[in-house]
Every structure is written in structure tokens, then in C-alpha cells.
Design a protein around this motif. Structure first.
Motif, PDB file in Angstrom:
ATOM      1  N   ASP A  58       0.833  -1.201   0.000  1.00  0.00           N
ATOM      2  CA  ASP A  58       0.000   0.000   0.000  1.00  0.00           C
ATOM      3  C   ASP A  58       0.868   1.252   0.000  1.00  0.00           C
ATOM      4  OD1 ASP A  58      -2.468  -1.332   0.056  1.00  0.00           O
ATOM      5  OD2 ASP A  58      -2.409  -1.519   2.232  1.00  0.00           O
ATOM      6  N   TYR A  59       1.903   1.231   0.838  1.00  0.00           N
ATOM      7  CA  TYR A  59       2.795   2.391   0.926  1.00  0.00           C
ATOM      8  C   TYR A  59       3.519   2.620  -0.407  1.00  0.00           C
ATOM      9  CZ  TYR A  59       6.595   5.454   2.330  1.00  0.00           C
ATOM     10  OH  TYR A  59       7.482   6.494   2.399  1.00  0.00           O
ATOM     11  N   ASP A  60       4.033   1.551  -0.986  1.00  0.00           N
ATOM     12  CA  ASP A  60       4.754   1.674  -2.253  1.00  0.00           C
ATOM     13  C   ASP A  60       3.837   2.181  -3.359  1.00  0.00           C
ATOM     14  OD1 ASP A  60       7.001   0.731  -0.958  1.00  0.00           O
ATOM     15  OD2 ASP A  60       6.779  -1.335  -1.698  1.00  0.00           O
ATOM     16  N   SER A  61       2.607   1.673  -3.374  1.00  0.00           N
ATOM     17  CA  SER A  61       1.660   2.062  -4.418  1.00  0.00           C
ATOM     18  C   SER A  61       1.231   3.518  -4.272  1.00  0.00           C
ATOM     19  CB  SER A  61       0.425   1.154  -4.373  1.00  0.00           C
ATOM     20  OG  SER A  61       0.771  -0.181  -4.661  1.00  0.00           O
ATOM     21  N   SER A  62       0.920   3.925  -3.051  1.00  0.00           N
ATOM     22  CA  SER A  62       0.497   5.307  -2.847  1.00  0.00           C
ATOM     23  C   SER A  62       1.640   6.279  -3.139  1.00  0.00           C
ATOM     24  CB  SER A  62      -0.027   5.507  -1.427  1.00  0.00           C
ATOM     25  OG  SER A  62       0.958   5.232  -0.461  1.00  0.00           O
ATOM     26  N   THR A  63       2.848   5.881  -2.747  1.00  0.00           N
ATOM     27  CA  THR A  63       4.016   6.724  -3.024  1.00  0.00           C
ATOM     28  C   THR A  63       4.231   6.885  -4.524  1.00  0.00           C
ATOM     29  OG1 THR A  63       5.085   6.054  -0.959  1.00  0.00           O
ATOM     30  CG2 THR A  63       6.499   6.986  -2.664  1.00  0.00           C
ATOM     31  N   LYS A  64       4.103   5.781  -5.249  1.00  0.00           N
ATOM     32  CA  LYS A  64       4.281   5.820  -6.704  1.00  0.00           C
ATOM     33  C   LYS A  64       3.202   6.669  -7.369  1.00  0.00           C
ATOM     34  CE  LYS A  64       5.630   2.792 -10.507  1.00  0.00           C
ATOM     35  NZ  LYS A  64       5.906   1.378 -10.913  1.00  0.00           N
ATOM     36  N   ALA A  65       2.030   6.686  -6.768  1.00  0.00           N
ATOM     37  CA  ALA A  65       0.933   7.499  -7.302  1.00  0.00           C
ATOM     38  C   ALA A  65       1.030   8.954  -6.862  1.00  0.00           C
ATOM     39  CB  ALA A  65      -0.409   6.919  -6.864  1.00  0.00           C
ATOM     40  N   GLY A  66       1.993   9.253  -5.984  1.00  0.00           N
ATOM     41  CA  GLY A  66       2.160  10.619  -5.500  1.00  0.00           C
ATOM     42  C   GLY A  66       1.125  11.026  -4.468  1.00  0.00           C
ATOM     43  N   VAL A  67       0.594  10.041  -3.738  1.00  0.00           N
ATOM     44  CA  VAL A  67      -0.448  10.298  -2.743  1.00  0.00           C
ATOM     45  C   VAL A  67       0.097   9.969  -1.353  1.00  0.00           C
ATOM     46  CG1 VAL A  67      -2.754   9.621  -1.945  1.00  0.00           C
ATOM     47  CG2 VAL A  67      -2.270   9.777  -4.400  1.00  0.00           C
ATOM     48  N   PRO A  68      -0.017  10.863  -0.384  1.00  0.00           N
ATOM     49  CA  PRO A  68       0.443  10.560   0.976  1.00  0.00           C
ATOM     50  C   PRO A  68      -0.379   9.441   1.595  1.00  0.00           C
ATOM     51  CG  PRO A  68      -0.830  12.588   0.962  1.00  0.00           C
ATOM     52  CD  PRO A  68      -0.627  12.209  -0.476  1.00  0.00           C
ATOM     53  N   MET A  69       0.240   8.658   2.488  1.00  0.00           N
ATOM     54  CA  MET A  69      -0.462   7.532   3.096  1.00  0.00           C
ATOM     55  C   MET A  69      -0.476   7.612   4.607  1.00  0.00           C
ATOM     56  SD  MET A  69       0.116   3.394   2.764  1.00  0.00           S
ATOM     57  CE  MET A  69       0.576   2.759   4.379  1.00  0.00           C
TER      58      MET A  69
END
Length: 214
Positions: free
Chosen positions: A175-186
Motif C-alpha cells: 500500500d505504501y509503495d503504491s500510494s508513493t508511486k501514485a504521488g499520494v500521501p499515506m
């Protein structure tokens, strides 16, 4: 727990398993039923096994569980497991985390709410229908729709609903990797299935913590 996130976002995108509910018992029962029916899958499927692969893309799960099978047999096991999974979820559902309904109602008054998960088609719909949440969430996206990675599904939701300041809430490194790649804070849901190496903007120990920070 950081308490300075109010009025910073226009929307919240949630992971499902380990963040909103725990369906491991029902899913394990469904996959085990498929395993016993087919006869060629070696290992039993337990709730611990299901929780260990939480967050993985649906196809990747079965590749990890049955690397010794041919593609044909693996797909047969996956498809039968998926069918039994949706059938059982429609009657048994999963366990909602404490204070979830109350907190979603609070959040829904301030933010647009979404779900993005690496599950199969129909899984999020089962969650929404089982718990009468269809009106709570503005939209959702999953791996089963386009067989694309989670970060891309996050980006699709952002584009489809014209979101300008979303935050993602999840419980695994994926989840963290995906949100980071999408440019969205988690925001990291520490009560879930995984651990995170990185820098989520904050951590919640229980779902209702979101009422304090958002």
C-alpha cells in the motif's frame, strides 16, 4: 499520531483488507473448499495463510501459493476459489474493524470516500452490499477490473473523480509503495496485516483515530 491533518485533503482512498475489514476466515474457508474439491493443491489454506498474502494482486497470490502448478491448473484453482469466495462473502461477509461505521459517517460528511484494492471483481461490491455501504463510498477500483497495479488504480480514481488532494489509508508495504508511486500521501493502519518501511504521514492504531486527525 499526528493531529494536524484536518482540512488538508478533499478525499480519502481506502485499502480494504486489513484496513476496513478482516475477511480472512471466510476467504480461507472458500479457498480451502476449492482446494479439497480439486485434489491437486498441496497445502491447506488457513486464515494465517490468507493474511500473509494480504495486499498482493489476485493473480500473484495464486502464483505464490501454488508455484508448482501449471498455469492451467493454477487458473482452475484461482477461478474456483474466486467463485466460492464471492458466494461465501455474500452470506458471511467479513469482520468490520471497531467503530468503522461511526467513523465512516463522520468522514463522509467532510470527504469523498473511495476504495482501491488488489482484489478480484465483485469483492469490493460484496463488502459494500453486505454492510449497506453503497451510499457511503463515491467510487471504487480493483485489480480485477483492468489487471493493473494498485498505483495505477489510485491514479485512475483521482482522474475519474477529479480529486485534487487525496490521502490513502492502508496497512501493508505494498500500500505504501503504491500510494508513493501514485504521488499520494499515506496514513498507515497499524492494526492491520502488515508493517511499513518508509515515511507515512502518520500512523493510526485503531480506525476511530481518523476522527481525531481528519
Amino acid at each position: 499520531m499526528q493531529a494536524n491533518l484536518k482540512n488538508k485533503f478533499d478525499s480519502i482512498i481506502f485499502d480494504l483488507d486489513g484496513t476496513l475489514w478482516d475477511s480472512t476466515i471466510t476467504v480461507a474457508e472458500a479457498w480451502q473448499k476449492a482446494k479439497e474439491e480439486l485434489g491437486y493443491v498441496k497445502d491447506d489454506v488457513t486464515p494465517a495463510v490468507v493474511s500473509s498474502i494480504a495486499g498482493m494482486a489476485y493473480d500473484a497470490i495464486f502464483e505464490k501459493l501454488t508455484p508448482y502448478l501449471s498455469n492451467e491448473k493454477r487458473n482452475e484453482f484461482k477461478n474456483l476459489s474466486a467463485r466460492y469466495e464471492l458466494e461465501m462473502l455474500s452470506t458471511k461477509g467479513g469482520a468490520l474493524y471497531p467503530d468503522l461505521e461511526e467513523t465512516l459517517k463522520y468522514l463522509g460528511n467532510k470527504y469523498k470516500l473511495f476504495v482501491v484494492s488488489n482484489c478480484q471483481n465483485g469483492y469490493i461490491e460484496s463488502f459494500l452490499k453486505q454492510h449497506n455501504f453503497e451510499h457511503v463510498f463515491a467510487g471504487h477500483q480493483c485489480y480485477g477490473t483492468k489487471s493493473q497495479p494498485k498505483f495505477q488504480n489510485i491514479l485512475d480514481v483521482i482522474a475519474d473523480y477529479s480529486l485534487y488532494a487525496p490521502v490513502y489509508i492502508g496497512d501493508t508495504q505494498g500500500d505504501y509503495d503504491s500510494s508513493t508511486k501514485a504521488g499520494v500521501p499515506m496514513i498507515f493502519a497499524a492494526y492491520g496485516f502488515g508493517k511499513v518501511t518508509g515515511e507515512p504521514i502518520t500512523t493510526i492504531k485503531q480506525f476511530k483515530d481518523l476522527q481525531e486527525i481528519l
